[in-house]
Write a protein that holds these residues in place. Structure first.
Motif, PDB file in Angstrom:
ATOM      1  N   GLY A   1      -1.365  -2.774 -10.753  1.00  0.00           N
ATOM      2  CA  GLY A   1      -0.729  -2.151  -9.503  1.00  0.00           C
ATOM      3  C   GLY A   1       0.282  -1.045  -9.964  1.00  0.00           C
ATOM      4  O   GLY A   1       0.361  -0.915 -11.222  1.00  0.00           O
ATOM      5  N   SER A   2       0.616  -0.178  -8.952  1.00  0.00           N
ATOM      6  CA  SER A   2       1.688   0.668  -9.059  1.00  0.00           C
ATOM      7  C   SER A   2       3.039   0.645  -8.446  1.00  0.00           C
ATOM      8  O   SER A   2       3.989   1.265  -8.465  1.00  0.00           O
ATOM      9  N   LEU A   3       2.887  -0.399  -7.471  1.00  0.00           N
ATOM     10  CA  LEU A   3       4.194  -0.749  -6.635  1.00  0.00           C
ATOM     11  C   LEU A   3       4.591  -2.156  -6.812  1.00  0.00           C
ATOM     12  O   LEU A   3       3.873  -3.075  -7.000  1.00  0.00           O
ATOM     13  N   ALA A   4       5.950  -2.292  -7.254  1.00  0.00           N
ATOM     14  CA  ALA A   4       6.485  -3.587  -7.554  1.00  0.00           C
ATOM     15  C   ALA A   4       7.917  -3.832  -6.990  1.00  0.00           C
ATOM     16  O   ALA A   4       8.447  -2.667  -6.161  1.00  0.00           O
ATOM     17  N   CYS A   5       8.610  -4.800  -6.953  1.00  0.00           N
ATOM     18  CA  CYS A   5       9.903  -4.862  -6.314  1.00  0.00           C
ATOM     19  C   CYS A   5      10.642  -6.209  -7.278  1.00  0.00           C
ATOM     20  O   CYS A   5       9.767  -6.877  -7.974  1.00  0.00           O
ATOM     21  N   GLN A   6      12.005  -5.917  -7.317  1.00  0.00           N
ATOM     22  CA  GLN A   6      12.831  -6.759  -8.133  1.00  0.00           C
ATOM     23  C   GLN A   6      14.279  -7.224  -7.188  1.00  0.00           C
ATOM     24  O   GLN A   6      14.727  -6.365  -6.688  1.00  0.00           O
ATOM     25  N   THR A   7      14.412  -8.478  -6.816  1.00  0.00           N
ATOM     26  CA  THR A   7      15.464  -8.949  -6.351  1.00  0.00           C
ATOM     27  C   THR A   7      16.623  -9.026  -7.515  1.00  0.00           C
ATOM     28  O   THR A   7      16.238  -9.503  -8.487  1.00  0.00           O
TER      29      THR A   7
ATOM     30  N   ASN B   1      -4.587   3.785  -7.949  1.00  0.00           N
ATOM     31  CA  ASN B   1      -5.759   3.569  -6.970  1.00  0.00           C
ATOM     32  C   ASN B   1      -5.409   2.203  -6.246  1.00  0.00           C
ATOM     33  O   ASN B   1      -6.119   1.937  -5.239  1.00  0.00           O
ATOM     34  N   THR B   2      -5.094   1.443  -6.888  1.00  0.00           N
ATOM     35  CA  THR B   2      -4.794  -0.068  -6.296  1.00  0.00           C
ATOM     36  C   THR B   2      -4.005  -0.016  -4.968  1.00  0.00           C
ATOM     37  O   THR B   2      -4.469  -0.901  -4.240  1.00  0.00           O
ATOM     38  N   GLU B   3      -3.157   0.971  -4.635  1.00  0.00           N
ATOM     39  CA  GLU B   3      -2.531   1.091  -3.516  1.00  0.00           C
ATOM     40  C   GLU B   3      -2.517   2.379  -2.567  1.00  0.00           C
ATOM     41  O   GLU B   3      -2.277   2.176  -1.275  1.00  0.00           O
ATOM     42  N   ASP B   4      -3.211   3.069  -3.241  1.00  0.00           N
ATOM     43  CA  ASP B   4      -3.420   4.475  -2.398  1.00  0.00           C
ATOM     44  C   ASP B   4      -4.210   4.469  -1.284  1.00  0.00           C
ATOM     45  O   ASP B   4      -5.302   3.645  -1.509  1.00  0.00           O
ATOM     46  N   ILE B   5      -3.928   4.659   0.033  1.00  0.00           N
ATOM     47  CA  ILE B   5      -4.720   4.759   1.196  1.00  0.00           C
ATOM     48  C   ILE B   5      -4.373   6.139   1.767  1.00  0.00           C
ATOM     49  O   ILE B   5      -3.215   6.411   2.010  1.00  0.00           O
ATOM     50  N   VAL B   6      -5.333   6.865   2.097  1.00  0.00           N
ATOM     51  CA  VAL B   6      -5.170   8.140   2.673  1.00  0.00           C
ATOM     52  C   VAL B   6      -5.418   7.739   4.164  1.00  0.00           C
ATOM     53  O   VAL B   6      -6.544   6.939   4.549  1.00  0.00           O
ATOM     54  N   VAL B   7      -4.480   8.084   4.879  1.00  0.00           N
ATOM     55  CA  VAL B   7      -4.466   7.992   6.568  1.00  0.00           C
ATOM     56  C   VAL B   7      -5.305   8.984   6.996  1.00  0.00           C
ATOM     57  O   VAL B   7      -5.396  10.024   6.888  1.00  0.00           O
ATOM     58  N   GLY B   8      -6.385   8.507   7.991  1.00  0.00           N
ATOM     59  CA  GLY B   8      -7.266   9.436   8.591  1.00  0.00           C
ATOM     60  C   GLY B   8      -6.712   9.341  10.233  1.00  0.00           C
ATOM     61  O   GLY B   8      -6.169   8.294  10.692  1.00  0.00           O
ATOM     62  N   GLY B   9      -6.959  10.331  10.669  1.00  0.00           N
ATOM     63  CA  GLY B   9      -6.639  10.632  12.178  1.00  0.00           C
ATOM     64  C   GLY B   9      -4.870  10.532  12.076  1.00  0.00           C
ATOM     65  O   GLY B   9      -4.270  11.104  11.365  1.00  0.00           O
ATOM     66  N   ARG B  10      -4.469  10.195  13.279  1.00  0.00           N
ATOM     67  CA  ARG B  10      -2.781  10.177  13.637  1.00  0.00           C
ATOM     68  C   ARG B  10      -2.355   8.734  13.536  1.00  0.00           C
ATOM     69  O   ARG B  10      -2.581   8.006  14.302  1.00  0.00           O
TER      70      ARG B  10
ATOM     71  N   ILE C   1       0.618  -1.252   0.092  1.00  0.00           N
ATOM     72  CA  ILE C   1       0.057   0.191  -0.027  1.00  0.00           C
ATOM     73  C   ILE C   1       1.052   1.387   0.259  1.00  0.00           C
ATOM     74  O   ILE C   1       2.020   1.152   0.243  1.00  0.00           O
ATOM     75  N   ARG C   2       0.224   2.454  -0.353  1.00  0.00           N
ATOM     76  CA  ARG C   2       1.119   3.826  -0.300  1.00  0.00           C
ATOM     77  C   ARG C   2       0.144   4.709   0.714  1.00  0.00           C
ATOM     78  O   ARG C   2      -1.033   5.162   0.138  1.00  0.00           O
ATOM     79  N   PRO C   3       0.631   4.807   1.972  1.00  0.00           N
ATOM     80  CA  PRO C   3      -0.061   5.587   2.837  1.00  0.00           C
ATOM     81  C   PRO C   3       0.271   7.119   2.652  1.00  0.00           C
ATOM     82  O   PRO C   3       1.457   7.463   2.460  1.00  0.00           O
ATOM     83  N   GLU C   4      -0.758   7.724   2.500  1.00  0.00           N
ATOM     84  CA  GLU C   4      -0.697   9.229   1.889  1.00  0.00           C
ATOM     85  C   GLU C   4      -1.407  10.193   3.095  1.00  0.00           C
ATOM     86  O   GLU C   4      -2.553   9.857   3.585  1.00  0.00           O
ATOM     87  N   PRO C   5      -0.939  11.362   3.218  1.00  0.00           N
ATOM     88  CA  PRO C   5      -1.729  12.242   3.915  1.00  0.00           C
ATOM     89  C   PRO C   5      -3.133  12.867   3.454  1.00  0.00           C
ATOM     90  O   PRO C   5      -3.904  13.332   4.081  1.00  0.00           O
ATOM     91  N   GLU C   6      -3.193  12.938   1.965  1.00  0.00           N
ATOM     92  CA  GLU C   6      -4.186  13.141   1.480  1.00  0.00           C
ATOM     93  C   GLU C   6      -4.010  12.488   0.026  1.00  0.00           C
ATOM     94  O   GLU C   6      -2.980  12.108  -0.640  1.00  0.00           O
TER      95      GLU C   6
END
Length: 194
Positions: free
Chosen positions: A100-106, A43-52, A2-7
């Motif tokens: 998706g928009s986030l991946a990794c490679q070894t 949008n597949t990984e965007d998560i807007v963080v609510g609260g603190r 996921i990608r936690p975001e402030p907005e």
């Protein structure tokens, strides 16, 4: 992943990103989150963080390696599928693609190369990486590498990269920008020794 975001599509202030703060590789963070109305593929990984958001733990070195090992399933082929397009030494996914928009490679750490690329009146940090048989020159958004390059130059960024053994390159798609509104370019979001 996921990608936690402030907005939606936002970036956190530096004061909450780093080893002694909330967000940093290996930190376990608890928060309430909601999926915003951002465009695909982000949008597949965007998560807007609510609260603190609250850091509740820091993984041990072994725990962090285990988390990275589990993330290896998110390879470029698995995440982007047939949507990844190659254009000379760059790669992108069309804006709006259902992937998706986030991946990794070894990789073998010794194969990871950083270099300074003059661009207009600036210098940009780039990484050479092979993805799906294509040698790419990718922009580097990884915070530590980018800050070292901007403050002290290429040698400082290179000094942070693992030199031997295996490493995991975190890959992400940049959001479309003015010159390429229909393309999300692949970039390096992080690099971790395994």
């Amino acid at each position: 992943m996921i990608r936690p975001e402030p907005e939606p599509a936002g970036f956190w202030e530096a004061k909450v990103c780093g080893p002694n703060t909330t967000f940093h590789p290996g930190h376990v963070v608890e928060f309430r989150g909601e999926r915003p109305q951002t465009a695909l593929p982000h949008n597949t990984e965007d998560i807007v963080v609510g609260g603190r958001p609250r850091r509740i733990a820091v993984l041990s070195a072994d725990g962090f390696r285990q988390a990275l090992a589990r993330a290896a399933a998110f390879s470029p082929q698995a995440v982007f599928g047939g949507h990844l397009r190659f254009d000379r030494d760059k790669a992108y996914v069309p804006a709006g693609a259902p992937c998706g928009s986030l991946a990794c490679q070894t990789i073998d750490a010794a194969s990871f190369k950083l270099f300074d690329q003059p661009y207009r009146d600036e210098h940009k940090l780039r990484a050479e990486l092979e993805v799906a048989g294509h040698v790419l020159h990718l922009g580097v958004a990884a915070k530590a590498l980018k800050q070292a390059f901007e403050k002290e130059g290429l040698a400082a960024a290179q000094a942070l990269a693992p030199k031997a053994g295996r490493a995991q390159v975190r890959l992400g798609l940049a959001r479309p920008f003015k010159e390429h509104l229909d393309q999300c370019y692949l970039q390096v979001n992080g690099l971790h020794a395994l």
